[in-house]
Design a protein around this motif. Structure first.
Motif, PDB file in Angstrom:
ATOM      1  N   PRO A  61       0.820  -1.228   0.000  1.00 54.46           N
ATOM      2  CA  PRO A  61       0.000   0.000   0.000  1.00 54.46           C
ATOM      3  C   PRO A  61       0.844   1.265   0.000  1.00 54.46           C
ATOM      4  CG  PRO A  61      -0.955  -1.618   1.474  1.00 54.46           C
ATOM      5  CD  PRO A  61       0.361  -2.193   1.017  1.00 54.46           C
ATOM      6  N   GLU A  62       1.967   1.242   0.730  1.00 58.12           N
ATOM      7  CA  GLU A  62       2.859   2.404   0.731  1.00 58.12           C
ATOM      8  C   GLU A  62       3.518   2.583  -0.636  1.00 58.12           C
ATOM      9  OE1 GLU A  62       2.172   0.989   4.784  1.00 58.12           O
ATOM     10  OE2 GLU A  62       2.881  -0.011   2.951  1.00 58.12           O
ATOM     11  N   GLY A  63       3.816   1.451  -1.290  1.00 60.14           N
ATOM     12  CA  GLY A  63       4.375   1.518  -2.631  1.00 60.14           C
ATOM     13  C   GLY A  63       3.401   2.114  -3.628  1.00 60.14           C
ATOM     14  N   ASP A  64       2.108   1.764  -3.487  1.00 60.58           N
ATOM     15  CA  ASP A  64       1.088   2.342  -4.366  1.00 60.58           C
ATOM     16  C   ASP A  64       1.004   3.857  -4.183  1.00 60.58           C
ATOM     17  OD1 ASP A  64       0.257   0.004  -5.641  1.00 60.58           O
ATOM     18  OD2 ASP A  64      -1.135  -0.510  -4.027  1.00 60.58           O
ATOM     19  N   GLU A  65       1.100   4.314  -2.944  1.00 58.39           N
ATOM     20  CA  GLU A  65       1.052   5.757  -2.688  1.00 58.39           C
ATOM     21  C   GLU A  65       2.260   6.461  -3.307  1.00 58.39           C
ATOM     22  OE1 GLU A  65       0.540   6.781   1.397  1.00 58.39           O
ATOM     23  OE2 GLU A  65      -1.105   5.361   1.721  1.00 58.39           O
ATOM     24  N   LEU A  66       3.427   5.857  -3.153  1.00 56.65           N
ATOM     25  CA  LEU A  66       4.630   6.473  -3.716  1.00 56.65           C
ATOM     26  C   LEU A  66       4.590   6.462  -5.241  1.00 56.65           C
ATOM     27  CD1 LEU A  66       7.395   7.770  -3.310  1.00 56.65           C
ATOM     28  CD2 LEU A  66       8.388   5.462  -3.331  1.00 56.65           C
ATOM     29  N   LEU A  67       3.988   5.442  -5.834  1.00 49.95           N
ATOM     30  CA  LEU A  67       3.943   5.349  -7.288  1.00 49.95           C
ATOM     31  C   LEU A  67       3.265   6.570  -7.902  1.00 49.95           C
ATOM     32  CD1 LEU A  67       4.435   3.754  -9.881  1.00 49.95           C
ATOM     33  CD2 LEU A  67       2.246   2.585  -9.487  1.00 49.95           C
ATOM     34  N   VAL A  68       2.179   7.020  -7.291  1.00 50.05           N
ATOM     35  CA  VAL A  68       1.484   8.209  -7.789  1.00 50.05           C
ATOM     36  C   VAL A  68       2.416   9.415  -7.776  1.00 50.05           C
ATOM     37  CG1 VAL A  68      -0.450   9.787  -7.404  1.00 50.05           C
ATOM     38  CG2 VAL A  68      -0.774   7.328  -7.070  1.00 50.05           C
ATOM     39  N   LEU A  69       3.138   9.595  -6.666  1.00 47.47           N
ATOM     40  CA  LEU A  69       4.044  10.730  -6.545  1.00 47.47           C
ATOM     41  C   LEU A  69       5.243  10.583  -7.488  1.00 47.47           C
ATOM     42  CD1 LEU A  69       4.070  11.077  -2.650  1.00 47.47           C
ATOM     43  CD2 LEU A  69       2.775  12.445  -4.290  1.00 47.47           C
ATOM     44  N   ALA A  70       5.758   9.348  -7.627  1.00 47.51           N
ATOM     45  CA  ALA A  70       6.922   9.121  -8.480  1.00 47.51           C
ATOM     46  C   ALA A  70       6.590   9.391  -9.945  1.00 47.51           C
ATOM     47  CB  ALA A  70       7.421   7.688  -8.306  1.00 47.51           C
ATOM     48  N   GLU A  71       5.391   9.008 -10.381  1.00 47.41           N
ATOM     49  CA  GLU A  71       4.990   9.281 -11.768  1.00 47.41           C
ATOM     50  C   GLU A  71       4.817  10.780 -11.988  1.00 47.41           C
ATOM     51  OE1 GLU A  71       1.546   6.825 -12.296  1.00 47.41           O
ATOM     52  OE2 GLU A  71       2.732   5.144 -13.084  1.00 47.41           O
ATOM     53  N   ARG A  72       4.323  11.476 -10.972  1.00 42.43           N
ATOM     54  CA  ARG A  72       4.198  12.924 -11.076  1.00 42.43           C
ATOM     55  C   ARG A  72       5.595  13.563 -11.161  1.00 42.43           C
ATOM     56  NH1 ARG A  72       0.796  15.122  -6.353  1.00 42.43           N
ATOM     57  NH2 ARG A  72      -0.539  13.434  -7.127  1.00 42.43           N
ATOM     58  N   TRP A  73       6.521  13.059 -10.348  1.00 47.93           N
ATOM     59  CA  TRP A  73       7.907  13.545 -10.401  1.00 47.93           C
ATOM     60  C   TRP A  73       8.499  13.298 -11.786  1.00 47.93           C
ATOM     61  CZ3 TRP A  73      11.832   9.956 -11.290  1.00 47.93           C
ATOM     62  CH2 TRP A  73      13.129  10.477 -11.305  1.00 47.93           C
ATOM     63  N   GLU A  74       8.219  12.147 -12.366  1.00 47.65           N
ATOM     64  CA  GLU A  74       8.759  11.804 -13.677  1.00 47.65           C
ATOM     65  C   GLU A  74       8.261  12.784 -14.738  1.00 47.65           C
ATOM     66  OE1 GLU A  74       9.481   7.586 -15.835  1.00 47.65           O
ATOM     67  OE2 GLU A  74       7.381   8.100 -15.459  1.00 47.65           O
ATOM     68  N   GLU A  75       6.977  13.130 -14.684  1.00 47.41           N
ATOM     69  CA  GLU A  75       6.428  14.078 -15.656  1.00 47.41           C
ATOM     70  C   GLU A  75       7.052  15.460 -15.487  1.00 47.41           C
ATOM     71  OE1 GLU A  75       2.225  14.272 -15.871  1.00 47.41           O
ATOM     72  OE2 GLU A  75       1.958  12.109 -16.063  1.00 47.41           O
ATOM     73  N   VAL A  76       7.215  15.896 -14.237  1.00 46.53           N
ATOM     74  CA  VAL A  76       7.831  17.196 -13.996  1.00 46.53           C
ATOM     75  C   VAL A  76       9.273  17.193 -14.493  1.00 46.53           C
ATOM     76  CG1 VAL A  76       8.600  18.798 -12.210  1.00 46.53           C
ATOM     77  CG2 VAL A  76       6.333  17.764 -12.055  1.00 46.53           C
ATOM     78  N   THR A  77       9.995  16.108 -14.232  1.00 45.95           N
ATOM     79  CA  THR A  77      11.382  15.999 -14.696  1.00 45.95           C
ATOM     80  C   THR A  77      11.455  16.078 -16.209  1.00 45.95           C
ATOM     81  OG1 THR A  77      11.957  14.629 -12.783  1.00 45.95           O
ATOM     82  CG2 THR A  77      13.434  14.533 -14.689  1.00 45.95           C
ATOM     83  N   ARG A  78      10.507  15.426 -16.863  1.00 47.66           N
ATOM     84  CA  ARG A  78      10.492  15.454 -18.326  1.00 47.66           C
ATOM     85  C   ARG A  78      10.251  16.866 -18.842  1.00 47.66           C
ATOM     86  NH1 ARG A  78       6.409  11.739 -21.951  1.00 47.66           N
ATOM     87  NH2 ARG A  78       6.866  12.647 -23.970  1.00 47.66           N
TER      88      ARG A  78
END
Length: 297
Positions: A61-78
């Motif tokens: 469940p903690e991994g699922d929460e981080l996944l949302v934030l990590a994908e958002r970070w990836e888009e911002v980085t791009r």
């Protein structure tokens, strides 16, 4: 937060195992494991359930929460990378080989000529693999031959294409049409065009075994010799010249048209949105209107 750790976490979540993640990242499995463990220690939680006996790693469940934030970070980085490189538009496409070569090629040539600021990356794969790339955010636009419901993804009709007979045989035509009875089903170079094509094939030829099956139109054309034949979309035949040795026919009992859908995520980075706008403009200008009239019986 360490970028390499987030990249390792995203790879494990997308590819389902440490082994596959390391292969796609071109790193050793131990390196990916160490980066994932370092991220878990930093956050104080377990992100990936790596229990023995499980073929795939699953997120906690903690991994699922981080996944949302990590994908958002990836888009911002791009977006930041695009801005740093002074690119306002970037686009990643995924499409089957036949669509890439015979439908998208003139559109991509026009974009390269008139929009040098647009950076385009094209990946070729079959429809199931392309859907996977879209889900993992590896492509912005996916061109597929069947519809699939995915959360946060818009799927629309793109083109429809008449299916034609391609062979090196000279066949007798009647009123511009050729009967399927002139074809030996054992000599078909079979391309899996989808469920509609397979139903047609069984109806007109029966449940005959396929002698040769291939994934791409280019390979099918290379294998055509003697009485061999294949069925291809009309777009694949437009570059065939009279001196090529190939013959193109319409069948009296034709297969259903080939439908191609375009799928895109509803949430996109600014550079991808700009890239899609340029792509859509090129489609309206270059793709024949008859091909864009997508009607499904």
């Amino acid at each position: 937060m360490d970028e390499t750790q987030l990249t390792a976490f995203l790879a494990v979540s997308r590819y389902g195992s440490l082994k596959e993640a390391s292969r796609h990242l071109h790193l050793s499995q131990s390196t990916v494991t160490n980066r994932l463990q370092a991220l878990e220690r930093r956050l104080g939680v377990v992100l990936v359930d790596r229990a023995r006996g499980r073929p795939h790693a699953t997120l906690t469940p903690e991994g699922d929460e981080l996944l949302v934030l990590a994908e958002r970070w990836e888009e911002v980085t791009r977006d930041v990378e695009a801005l740093t490189a002074r690119r306002d538009a970037a686009l990643s496409l995924g499409a089957p080989d036949s669509v890439s070569h015979f439908v998208l090629a003139p559109i991509l040539r026009d974009l390269a000529l008139h929009h040098p600021e647009l950076v385009v990356h094209v990946e070729s794969a079959n429809s199931p693999a392309i859907y996977g790339k879209l889900e993992r955010r590896e492509v912005d636009l996916a061109f597929v031959v069947y519809e699939r419901n995915l959360p946060g993804v818009l799927i629309e009709p793109f083109v429809s294409d008449e299916m034609l007979l391609l062979t090196r045989m000279e066949l007798d035509e009647r009123d511009g049409l050729v009967s399927h009875e002139l074809l030996d089903p054992q000599r078909e170079i079979h391309i899996p065009w989808g469920a509609g094509y397979e139903r047609w094939r069984v109806r007109v030829f029966g449940a005959s075994k396929r002698r040769i099956a291939v994934e791409t139109g280019h390979l099918a054309m290379a294998l055509l010799d003697g009485p061999a034949w294949t069925i291809v979309p009309a777009s694949m035949t437009r570059t065939i010249t009279p001196d090529s040795g190939f013959h193109v026919y319409r069948l009296s009992e034709p297969p259903p048209p080939q439908f191609v859908y375009i799928a895109r995520r509803l949430q996109q980075s600014r550079s991808a949105v700009n890239g899609m706008r340029l792509f859509d403009e090129a489609v309206r200008q270059l793709l024949p209107s008859s091909q864009r009239r997508f009607t499904k019986e």
